[in-house]
Design an enzyme around this catalytic site. Structure first.
Site, PDB file in Angstrom:
ATOM      1  NE  ARG A  33      -2.006  -1.794   3.514  1.00 50.47           N
ATOM      2  CZ  ARG A  33      -2.405  -2.046   4.765  1.00 50.47           C
ATOM      3  NH1 ARG A  33      -3.569  -1.597   5.178  1.00 50.47           N
ATOM      4  NH2 ARG A  33      -1.637  -2.714   5.597  1.00 50.47           N
ATOM      5  CE  LYS A  89       0.684  -2.810   9.561  1.00 50.45           C
ATOM      6  NZ  LYS A  89      -0.595  -3.022  10.313  1.00 50.45           N
ATOM      7  CE1 TYR A 108      -5.219   1.888  10.472  1.00 47.38           C
ATOM      8  CE2 TYR A 108      -4.124   1.558   8.364  1.00 47.38           C
ATOM      9  CZ  TYR A 108      -5.283   1.738   9.099  1.00 47.38           C
ATOM     10  OH  TYR A 108      -6.488   1.772   8.458  1.00 47.38           O
ATOM     11  CG  HIS A 121      -1.635  -1.557  15.056  1.00 44.87           C
ATOM     12  ND1 HIS A 121      -2.980  -1.631  15.349  1.00 44.87           N
ATOM     13  CD2 HIS A 121      -1.551  -1.403  13.706  1.00 44.87           C
ATOM     14  CE1 HIS A 121      -3.671  -1.542  14.221  1.00 44.87           C
ATOM     15  NE2 HIS A 121      -2.829  -1.388  13.214  1.00 44.87           N
ATOM     16  CD  GLU A 134      -3.355   2.276  15.535  1.00 40.31           C
ATOM     17  OE1 GLU A 134      -3.174   2.789  14.422  1.00 40.31           O
ATOM     18  OE2 GLU A 134      -2.446   2.115  16.379  1.00 40.31           O
ATOM     19  CB  SER A 167     -11.854  -3.206  10.150  1.00 43.95           C
ATOM     20  OG  SER A 167     -10.892  -2.871  11.133  1.00 43.95           O
ATOM     21  CB  VAL A 216      -8.506 -10.218  12.120  1.00 45.09           C
ATOM     22  CG1 VAL A 216      -8.366  -8.920  11.324  1.00 45.09           C
ATOM     23  CG2 VAL A 216      -9.090 -11.310  11.238  1.00 45.09           C
ATOM     24  CG  ASP A 275      -3.958  -5.095  14.017  1.00 47.65           C
ATOM     25  OD1 ASP A 275      -4.623  -5.732  14.854  1.00 47.65           O
ATOM     26  OD2 ASP A 275      -4.481  -4.286  13.219  1.00 47.65           O
TER      27      ASP A 275
HETATM   28  N1  NAD Z   1      -4.468  -8.080  10.764  1.00 46.73           N
HETATM   29  C1  NAD Z   1      -4.827  -7.067  10.010  1.00 46.73           C
HETATM   30  O1  NAD Z   1      -4.309  -6.863   8.923  1.00 46.73           O
HETATM   31  C2  NAD Z   1      -5.923  -6.141  10.469  1.00 46.73           C
HETATM   32  C3  NAD Z   1      -6.529  -5.243   9.574  1.00 46.73           C
HETATM   33  C4  NAD Z   1      -7.578  -4.441  10.041  1.00 46.73           C
HETATM   34  C5  NAD Z   1      -7.982  -4.531  11.382  1.00 46.73           C
HETATM   35  N2  NAD Z   1      -7.323  -5.390  12.209  1.00 46.73           N
HETATM   36  C6  NAD Z   1      -7.682  -5.542  13.629  1.00 46.73           C
HETATM   37  O2  NAD Z   1      -8.896  -6.258  13.778  1.00 46.73           O
HETATM   38  C7  NAD Z   1      -9.382  -6.008  15.107  1.00 46.73           C
HETATM   39  C8  NAD Z   1     -10.881  -5.713  15.048  1.00 46.73           C
HETATM   40  O3  NAD Z   1     -11.094  -4.458  14.402  1.00 46.73           O
HETATM   41  P1  NAD Z   1     -12.554  -3.870  14.186  1.00 46.73           P
HETATM   42  O4  NAD Z   1     -12.393  -2.669  13.324  1.00 46.73           O
HETATM   43  O5  NAD Z   1     -13.496  -4.922  13.798  1.00 46.73           O
HETATM   44  O6  NAD Z   1     -12.904  -3.381  15.668  1.00 46.73           O
HETATM   45  P2  NAD Z   1     -14.350  -2.984  16.215  1.00 46.73           P
HETATM   46  O7  NAD Z   1     -14.115  -2.057  17.350  1.00 46.73           O
HETATM   47  O8  NAD Z   1     -15.236  -2.563  15.085  1.00 46.73           O
HETATM   48  O9  NAD Z   1     -14.928  -4.377  16.748  1.00 46.73           O
HETATM   49  C9  NAD Z   1     -14.377  -5.070  17.829  1.00 46.73           C
HETATM   50  C10 NAD Z   1     -15.495  -5.861  18.492  1.00 46.73           C
HETATM   51  O10 NAD Z   1     -14.901  -6.691  19.497  1.00 46.73           O
HETATM   52  C11 NAD Z   1     -15.846  -6.789  20.537  1.00 46.73           C
HETATM   53  N3  NAD Z   1     -15.162  -7.308  21.736  1.00 46.73           N
HETATM   54  C12 NAD Z   1     -14.267  -6.672  22.546  1.00 46.73           C
HETATM   55  N4  NAD Z   1     -13.840  -7.511  23.507  1.00 46.73           N
HETATM   56  C13 NAD Z   1     -14.471  -8.704  23.288  1.00 46.73           C
HETATM   57  C14 NAD Z   1     -14.464  -9.972  23.929  1.00 46.73           C
HETATM   58  N5  NAD Z   1     -13.685 -10.194  25.003  1.00 46.73           N
HETATM   59  N6  NAD Z   1     -15.245 -10.965  23.440  1.00 46.73           N
HETATM   60  C15 NAD Z   1     -16.012 -10.752  22.345  1.00 46.73           C
HETATM   61  N7  NAD Z   1     -16.081  -9.574  21.693  1.00 46.73           N
HETATM   62  C16 NAD Z   1     -15.325  -8.572  22.160  1.00 46.73           C
HETATM   63  C17 NAD Z   1     -16.395  -5.379  20.671  1.00 46.73           C
HETATM   64  O11 NAD Z   1     -17.629  -5.357  21.358  1.00 46.73           O
HETATM   65  C18 NAD Z   1     -16.522  -4.975  19.196  1.00 46.73           C
HETATM   66  O12 NAD Z   1     -17.830  -5.241  18.684  1.00 46.73           O
HETATM   67  C19 NAD Z   1      -8.524  -4.831  15.624  1.00 46.73           C
HETATM   68  O13 NAD Z   1      -7.512  -5.327  16.472  1.00 46.73           O
HETATM   69  C20 NAD Z   1      -7.911  -4.258  14.374  1.00 46.73           C
HETATM   70  O14 NAD Z   1      -6.704  -3.556  14.622  1.00 46.73           O
HETATM   71  C21 NAD Z   1      -6.305  -6.180  11.779  1.00 46.73           C
END
Ligand code: NAD
Length: 374
Positions: free
Chosen positions: A15, A75, A94, A96, A118, A134, A267, A270
């Site tokens: 990206r 990143k 980002y 993290h 983020e 996301s 997911v 990060d």
């Molecule tokens: N790996 C990657 O490339 C990548 C890319 C984008 C986002 N992400 C990560 O994905 C994760 C989720 O992002 P998002 O945008 O969906 O966040 P979000 O805030 O939209 O959703 C997170 C959800 O988790 C729930 N939650 C929190 N603690 C919980 C628990 N103990 N049990 C069950 N549910 C619980 C919350 O209520 C919320 O609905 C983040 O860590 C984000 O950084 C990773």
């Protein structure tokens, strides 16, 4: 303001932080844009397209950091980029940081102001600059899970949607936010049996309406998770507590409840990962196995589809970039208060409470280091 766009150097990251459309908007407002030569190539944007909108190119990252005041990234900065940061820089990317004390300390030592995409947060506690990535990562999570369930790739050899006379696979998604909802929509589209777990009951209500009966919602207690694990073929971890290290929702001791060669996609990696057995992987080497369960833990999943992700990301970041270029961090926060919780590190201090807690460092409120009101 001089705005710099270095080439992303994290492994398998394609990206770029600004498109030619963004250059045009900045230049029209009187700013200068300096792009590292080749920065857009991974996203199919040649240098000439940036130059045509008024940017200049420089040959390497050192030259871009030397000239620019506002540095845009995708990143988190790699060690060689941290070494180029100076106190007058504002870094917008980002970060993290909560699971990464070393990077947090490194950024604090530069004296630069570091604003994390983020943790930019709107009035409704939504994360406008995390959401587009996301959406992408959620969709990839199900695709990747389906792929690694194939037997030649080490999976159980089950097809997500099944066929007439043979049952569909079970997909369990823990965390029903933006990632979880998008992962669920793809799993529903592939005709799997889908269960989304969350602890926020209002969120479960919204999902229930959005799914229209095509997936089930479950309150995410430990018992409910343990009851579903023996049925699941694919488990996607997508929990988030804003800015904080991810909580563990599956421990190593619970892997024994799962089917042999089932797949876990973390997911949340990060933010440190939400399965105890997760560690970050790359697109070149995305999976490993623990106790008979395949783990996929790529920390920059959207980097695999840069032609989609670069444009989705920069559509969201551009208004904030324009505000930062015009008003500096303090002026931008006055114009767009969403940016205030985005400030993670400033003047050598950690200025986000969840980052301070995650890294074990002292917390200093933003208003103690910048001229913004509490
Ligand atoms: N790996 C990657 O490339 C990548 C890319 C984008 C986002 N992400 C990560 O994905 C994760 C989720 O992002 P998002 O945008 O969906 O966040 P979000 O805030 O939209 O959703 C997170 C959800 O988790 C729930 N939650 C929190 N603690 C919980 C628990 N103990 N049990 C069950 N549910 C619980 C919350 O209520 C919320 O609905 C983040 O860590 C984000 O950084 C990773």
């Amino acid at each position: 303001m001089k705005v710099g766009i270095p080439t992303e150097i994290k492994t398998d990251e394609y990206r770029v932080a600004l498109t030619p459309a963004g250059v045009r908007e900045l230049v029209e407002r009187g700013h200068e844009v300096i792009v590292q030569a080749g920065a857009g190539v991974g996203s199919t944007i040649p240098d000439e397209e940036y130059v045509a909108q008024g940017a200049r190119t420089l040959p390497d990252a050192a030259a871009v950091f030397e000239e620019a005041e506002l540095i845009l990234g995708v990143k988190e900065p790699q060690p060689e980029e941290v070494a180029l940061l100076r106190p007058h820089h504002t870094l917008f990317t980002y970060l993290h940081l909560a699971p990464d004390p070393e990077l947090t300390r490194g950024l604090a030592e530069t004296g630069a102001t570091c604003v994390a995409y983020e943790t930019v947060e709107d009035d409704h506690h939504r994360l406008p600059l995390l959401a587009p990535m996301s959406e992408v990562a959620g969709k990839i999570a199900t695709q990747a899970g389906a792929f690694f369930l194939e037997r030649p790739l080490g999976g159980r050899g089950v097809l997500l949607g099944g066929v007439p006379g043979v049952a569909a696979a079970t997909v369990m998604i823990i965390g029903g936010g933006v990632v979880g909802q998008n992962a669920a929509f793809i799993a529903i589209g592939m005709e799997a049996d889908v269960f989304v777990f969350d602890r926020n009951i209002d969120r479960l209500r919204e999902l229930d309406v959005a799914f229209g009966g095509r997936a089930s919602t479950v309150y995410s207690s430990t018992l409910a998770i343990e009851e579903m694990l023996p049925r699941a073929d694919l488990v996607i971890g997508a929990v988030l507590i804003h800015g904080a290290r991810a909580p563990f929702v599956i421990r190593r001791s619970q892997l024994g409840l799962m089917k042999e060669r089932a797949v876990l996609v973390d997911v949340s990696i990060d933010q440190g990962g939400c399965f105890e057995t997760s560690h970050p992987t790359t697109h070149s080497d995305p999976v490993y196995e623990v106790d008979g369960v395949t783990h996929y833990c790529v920390a920059n999943m959207p980097g695999a589809v840069p032609v989609t992700s670069t444009f989705a990301l920069t559509n969201a970041t551009l208004p904030y970039v324009l505000a930062l270029a015009s008003g500096g961090v303090e002026g931008a926060i006055r114009e767009l208060p969403d940016l205030r919780p985005g400030v993670n590190v400033a003047d050598g201090k950690v200025t986000h409470p969840a980052v301070a807690e995650g890294t074990g460092m002292d917390y200093t409120p933003v208003e103690d280091v910048l001229s913004v009101t509490a």
